[in-house]
Every structure is written in C-alpha cells, then in structure tokens.
Design an enzyme around this catalytic site. Structure first.
Site, short mmCIF file in Angstrom:
data_model
loop_
_atom_site.label_atom_id
_atom_site.label_comp_id
_atom_site.label_asym_id
_atom_site.label_seq_id
_atom_site.Cartn_x
_atom_site.Cartn_y
_atom_site.Cartn_z
N SER A 238 0.83 -1.20 0.00
CA SER A 238 0.00 0.00 0.00
C SER A 238 0.88 1.26 0.00
O SER A 238 1.78 1.38 -0.82
CB SER A 238 -0.96 -0.05 1.19
OG SER A 238 -1.98 0.91 1.06
N HIS B 95 -7.54 -5.32 -1.75
CA HIS B 95 -6.31 -4.66 -1.35
C HIS B 95 -5.83 -5.28 -0.04
O HIS B 95 -6.45 -5.11 1.01
CB HIS B 95 -6.61 -3.16 -1.16
CG HIS B 95 -5.42 -2.31 -0.87
ND1 HIS B 95 -4.81 -1.53 -1.82
CD2 HIS B 95 -4.74 -2.10 0.28
CE1 HIS B 95 -3.80 -0.87 -1.27
NE2 HIS B 95 -3.74 -1.19 0.01
#
Length: 440
Positions: free
Chosen positions: A262, A400
């Site tokens: 991320s 994610h």
C-alpha cells in the site's frame, strides 16, 4: 464494499454517510470506469533532458541522475544525508521455538541516545549455514504487531487506530495483529531472513504529525517546496535499516530485498530507486504515488492523496498530471537492472491494477537497454498467473491486502533472481558505471 485506508472495509451506505459528513470524503473520489480513461502520452525514460536519446548504459547513468532529481523536486522531496549512526543490538540465539535467531536493534540516528531513534526487528533462520538474504519492509502498527512473539518490544510511538491500540498507544493486545501479512515462519523456512521497522519512529502516519517526526531534528523548512514528505522519510528509514544490515553477522548485504504494501509500497519503490544497494524491489498494491500511472485517470489521483506523503510541489499537479515531467514507469525503471516485482489485486480498483501493469511494461525498454531482460508479457495476465521475468508482475484475486498468496510469489521471484550465481558479488558490477550515485 470497498477498501479505504489500509484494512477497513465499508458498506455503500457507510460510504455515502461519510461523504455527507466530512471533507475526507474527497478521498473516495476516483474514476472506476475503464471507458472513461482519457487518452494520454507517457514521457520517454530514454530521452534525456537535452533531447538526446539514451543509447548506452553510460548514457543511462546520466539520465538516471536526471530522473532522481525530477522525482525529488516534484513528487517525494529531497531527503538529507544520514549522520553518523550507532547500533544497540539485543540478540536471542533461539527464538520462535528454535526456528529463528531474533535481534532487536535500536539505531541511534545521530549516534546519541538522546537523539532520534528507529527500532529494527530482525529474524534470521537458525538453521542457516552462512549469510542469508533478507526481506526488509516497514510495518503499520509497531514491530510487535507483525508476530505474537512475546519478546518483541512494544513500540512507544503514536500508532494509527487498530485492535490493541488505545488512544494512539500500542498495548499488549496489539501483539500479532498484523501477523497474517507477515508469514515469518514460512519466510524463514524458505531460507530468508525478515527485517522490519515501524514508520512511526520517523514520521507518524497521520496528517498534522510533522512536529512529531524527525523533520525538526534535521532542520527541514516548512516553506521549502521540495521538503521531503512522509514517503521519502519512510524510504530513508529503509536505507538506514540497510546501513545496519550491511554490518550484521549472518546477513548477506548483497541480497537485501526491499518491499512494502500500500502506501509503504510507494516508499519501497522510492527506496529501491534511490538506493542501489537494494538487490530487489517489491511493491504490493502501491497504487498512484507508487507503481500506477499518474496520467491514467483511474482510481486514486493526486488531488485526493494525503498531502503529508509528498513534497509540497506535488499537489500543484492535481488535475494537470500530464504536466508532470515523470511518471510511474520511470520510477520502476530506476530499479534497473535489478529485479523488480509489481503486485496488484483484482478488487483493488483504487490502486489501478491495469495502470500498475502498464507502468511495469513501459519500464521494459530501460531494462532491455541494460541487457537485463524485462517484462515478458505483451498483455496484462489473467488473475493468479504470475510473471517472474526480470520485471515481475502478478494480479491476485481478491481485495487490497498483503496475503500468503502474495508472499508465495515474492519468495518464488526471489528464488529465481537472488541465487548467488546470478547476482554479482561485492566489488563486481554487472553493468559497470550504470547505477552508481551518492550514498543515500
């Protein structure tokens, strides 16, 4: 459902309520329709500032320095040179049931106990015979969060909200809360070590935290348009951890892999670009500001990203991304000729998986110029079909996240490219004069 921040999932109703309640709702904006992606043209990484075509590895060395300066000036900011450091090392020869040697290192960033510090956790496989390669990455909630090992020191710094975090402070209940993202035992059994540090030691991951960062210690001017942002600070910390690893018994300093997930995937790419001592670079779900193309108006955009992550000048390119002198493919190319791996996820539209793949593909000419191979795919692969060429890529099914599946591919990629017979040994250079630049 969609993901906001790092590990929070929101319903559509919750998103709409948030949109009505807070200016932070701007971060929910973003095009998710491929048909709405406007045409764009990427700058050529092999055209120098004076208009000449880069045709040799020696030419690339000059072009590389130009690109580093452009990324510093316009996106990440200029980080300071490190000061004389000192290391305080606490070691346990048998940890994790005899599987590992554990070290906890306090890096005194100016050599003094009263100055700024960062804390590195290192596990080495106890069964290793000789020096081992290392996966090095930042963590979100303190070193104690990556594993339930009761001997890991609990971070004293401010921590973003999560289970076991009370009023910004980590408690005993935060041990191992991120262990699913750090399969330490599996990594050790594969023959690799694991090292991590908590980013909050250097720049707490929140808006308005600059006064609690190391910036005041380094005399950073708030008015400097090239002031280093949080991402550059976290990347700088990865290089400081590497400084220690280069001295550490049992560590193969020629085979340290920098990785991140991320926003820390953004930091890993910048660290790998800026510091050629890293043997491999891995960015997982890094999105815009990392591996995704700025000029592709899909998902995350400059306008909605956190300002404190970047140099102040960066935000001036919101809504005019085409005027940026660089793009993400150039960031990936700065790792050349070292192996680089870009990882995406099917449900992570915010990070623009297609934009990440296209950036990796557009970095290919630089790798080919250096004779290192490149990305062995003409089109984006289907989910769960990894590409382990010199520029590697996979699109994992799911949201994610940093998963066991991702780690399986990371280890397989490292197994392919970081064998001792493949990497040049210390004192050698696979591409002479190609990548040298001042110590970061």
């Amino acid at each position: 459902m969609r993901r906001i921040g790092r590990n929070i999932r929101w319903s559509t109703t919750a998103i709409l309520a948030l949109a009505c309640a807070t200016p932070a709702a701007a971060q929910l904006d973003g095009n998710s329709d491929e048909a709405q992606v406007a045409p764009y043209q990427l700058p050529d990484p092999l055209i120098a500032a004076d208009g000449h075509r880069v045709a040799t590895p020696q030419d690339w060395r000059k072009r590389r320095a130009e690109l580093i300066a452009l990324f510093e000036a316009n996106i990440y900011g200029v980080a300071p040179q490190p000061r004389r450091q000192r290391y305080i090392v606490e070691e346990q020869g048998s940890a994790l049931g005899g599987l590992a040697v554990r070290r906890q290192i306090t890096i005194l960033l100016d050599g003094h106990r009263t100055g700024p510090q960062m804390r590195v956790l290192l596990y080495l496989p106890a069964a290793a015979r000789g020096r081992v390669p290392i996966f090095l990455g930042p963590n979100f909630h303190g070193n104690q969060a990556i594993h339930p090992d009761p001997a890991i020191h609990i971070t004293p710094g401010w921590v973003t909200p999560a289970p076991g975090i009370r009023k910004g402070s980590a408690t005993l209940h935060s041990r191992g809360i991120d262990a699913s993202e750090w399969p330490v035992e599996a990594i050790l059994k594969a023959g690799y070590g694991v090292a991590t540090y908590f980013t909050g030691d250097l720049y707490p991951d929140g808006d308005g935290k600059v006064a609690e960062s190391i910036h005041p210690f380094f005399g950073t001017s708030p008015s400097d348009p090239q002031r280093w942002g949080a991402i550059a600070t976290w990347a700088w910390g990865l290089s400081r951890a590497l400084d220690y690893l280069a001295t550490a018994p049992g560590v193969d300093a020629q085979r340290v892999i920098v990785f991140g997930h991320s926003r820390y995937g953004k930091a890993a790419l910048w660290a790998g670009a800026r510091d050629p001592r890293f043997a491999m670079v891995i960015a997982n779900n890094s999105g815009e500001g990392g591996a995704a193309l700025y000029r592709r108006n899909f998902g995350e955009t400059i306008r909605v990203m956190n300002s404190y992550w970047f140099a102040p000048r960066f935000k001036t390119f919101a809504e005019r991304e085409a005027e940026l002198p660089v793009d993400a493919h150039m960031l990936i190319a700065l790792a050349a000729p070292r192996p680089v791996y870009i990882a995406s996820a099917t449900e992570d539209w915010w990070a623009d998986p297609k934009g990440e793949f296209l950036a990796a593909k557009a970095a290919d000419p630089v790798y080919r110029l250096l004779g290192a191979g490149g990305l062995d795919a003409k089109t984006m692969p289907p989910p769960d079909h990894p590409i382990h060429s010199r520029i590697g890529y996979h699109l994992r099914t799911g949201p994610h996240a940093l998963t066991t599946s991702d780690w399986t591919h990371f280890i397989a990629f490292a197994d392919r490219w970081l064998k001792p017979s493949i990497l040049p040994r210390q004192g050698e250079d696979e591409f002479p004069n190609c990548c040298a630049h001042p110590r970061y």
